[in-house]
Design an enzyme around this catalytic site. Structure first.
Site, short mmCIF file in Angstrom:
data_model
loop_
_atom_site.label_atom_id
_atom_site.label_comp_id
_atom_site.label_asym_id
_atom_site.label_seq_id
_atom_site.Cartn_x
_atom_site.Cartn_y
_atom_site.Cartn_z
N ARG A 1 0.88 -0.54 0.11
CA ARG A 1 -0.11 0.07 0.25
C ARG A 1 1.04 1.12 0.12
NH1 ARG A 1 -1.90 -4.04 3.56
NH2 ARG A 1 -3.53 -4.25 3.36
N LYS B 1 -2.28 -2.90 8.53
CA LYS B 1 -2.81 -2.47 8.59
C LYS B 1 -2.29 -2.97 10.36
CE LYS B 1 -6.12 -1.52 5.41
NZ LYS B 1 -7.48 -1.24 4.83
N HIS C 1 -4.86 2.94 -5.19
CA HIS C 1 -4.18 1.08 -5.16
C HIS C 1 -4.01 0.47 -6.14
CE1 HIS C 1 -4.86 0.45 -1.07
NE2 HIS C 1 -5.57 -1.00 -1.18
N ARG D 1 -1.41 -1.22 -7.08
CA ARG D 1 -1.31 -3.00 -6.09
C ARG D 1 -1.99 -3.38 -6.60
NH1 ARG D 1 -1.49 -5.06 -0.46
NH2 ARG D 1 -3.49 -5.06 0.06
N HIS E 1 -3.47 -9.35 3.20
CA HIS E 1 -4.99 -9.94 3.49
C HIS E 1 -5.30 -10.84 4.51
CE1 HIS E 1 -6.63 -8.91 -0.74
NE2 HIS E 1 -6.00 -7.16 -0.42
N TYR F 1 -9.65 -10.37 -7.54
CA TYR F 1 -8.64 -10.41 -9.07
C TYR F 1 -8.82 -12.09 -9.08
CZ TYR F 1 -6.32 -7.28 -5.98
OH TYR F 1 -5.66 -5.96 -4.90
#
Length: 300
Positions: free
Chosen positions: A150, A174, A246, A249, A272, A281
């Site tokens: 990110r 995160k 993003h 990414r 994730h 994706y």
């Protein structure tokens, strides 16, 4: 906004920052969503959070639909309110979460935008100069594409987080979760060149921080700064599309899957928590395969 409502909002915001370790960007969205709901409660003459019931939550959902907001926005608003009232329940402010059973109808997920390999080559071509900022921009672009990190994670990289021998980065994602992300020879060469030349040039004698990427004044580069750099590269490359943080990414994940990477590996690389976040994706790659088939098969 009434004083009691504001008090609980501030407590919730503090909870998100201190206990959940959410970024300022995420917290900003929670605050906005909750303040919008408080406007609704004011219009309904609701003066106490304990008065809010399931039917009020359903009415609010109807109001959002009447405003013709996108499904994604409505889903986010409902999710924010569900989290807020879950917090109030935990704090014993209320006994039941009025949003617990509110379900937003799921629409088709919007497929993430990404660059084709030819477009990536055009982006790399516009930052091949010898200027320190060109060298820095090349390193940023190479690293974002090589790792799928990110933009906020990119700005947090310090020199000590880079293992040059094994071409691995320690990334703090995160919630302060850490993961190791490998990067390839192109990114390694670009970073080493940037550190050896451009970074030294941009840093001032009084700058003692260890952040990898710096602005033209030698200060740590911000997420906003990287977004501006990417937008500038798009304009220089004359690509007919807008960029958002993003996209690189998304491009990283899509290109890996298109070239045979397995979903679990891509999930780990992206950081994730849930495989469902990565599975979007696969829809992109299926669409890519379909378009390729329709374009090249003689009887498509």
């Amino acid at each position: 906004m009434s004083e009691p409502f504001n008090k609980y909002l501030q407590r919730f915001i503090e909870f998100l920052r201190v206990e959940k370790h959410y970024s300022d960007y995420t917290v900003q969205f929670y605050r906005y969503d909750i303040e919008e709901f408080f406007k609704f409660t004011s219009e309904q003459s609701i003066e106490d959070l304990k008065e809010i019931e399931y039917l009020d939550a359903r009415l609010y959902l109807t109001t959002l639909h009447d405003q013709q907001l996108s499904r994604a926005t409505i889903a986010r608003r409902v999710s924010s309110m569900r989290s807020f009232f879950r917090f109030l329940s935990r704090e014993k402010v209320i006994t039941e979460n009025p949003f617990a059973l509110v379900q937003q109808a799921k629409g088709g997920k919007k497929l993430p935008s990404f660059f084709y390999e030819e477009e990536m080559e055009e982006l790399f071509a516009v930052c091949e100069g010898e200027d320190p900022l060109d060298i820095r921009n090349r390193a940023i672009l190479e690293l974002l594409y090589a790792t799928g990190i990110r933009v906020s994670e990119c700005t947090g990289i310090e020199m000590k987080h880079i293992d040059f021998d094994f071409s691995v980065l320690l990334i703090k994602g995160k919630g302060n979760k850490e993961r190791y992300v490998p990067f390839g020879s192109f990114a390694l060469e670009a970073i080493e060149r940037y550190i050896a030349t451009a970074r030294k040039f941009l840093m001032k004698p009084t700058d003692h921080h260890s952040f990898l990427f710096v602005n033209h004044r030698g200060k740590p580069l911000t997420s906003r700064g990287i977004r501006h750099i990417l937008t500038t590269l798009i304009e220089k490359a004359s690509l007919t599309r807008k960029i958002h943080p993003h996209m690189l990414r998304h491009t990283f994940a899509t290109h890996l899957l298109n070239n045979g990477a397995d979903l679990r590996t891509v999930q780990e690389l992206l950081g994730h928590d849930h495989l469902s976040s990565t599975q979007v994706y696969t829809h992109v790659t299926k669409e890519h395969l379909r378009k390729t088939y329709l374009t090249h098969h003689p009887r498509a």
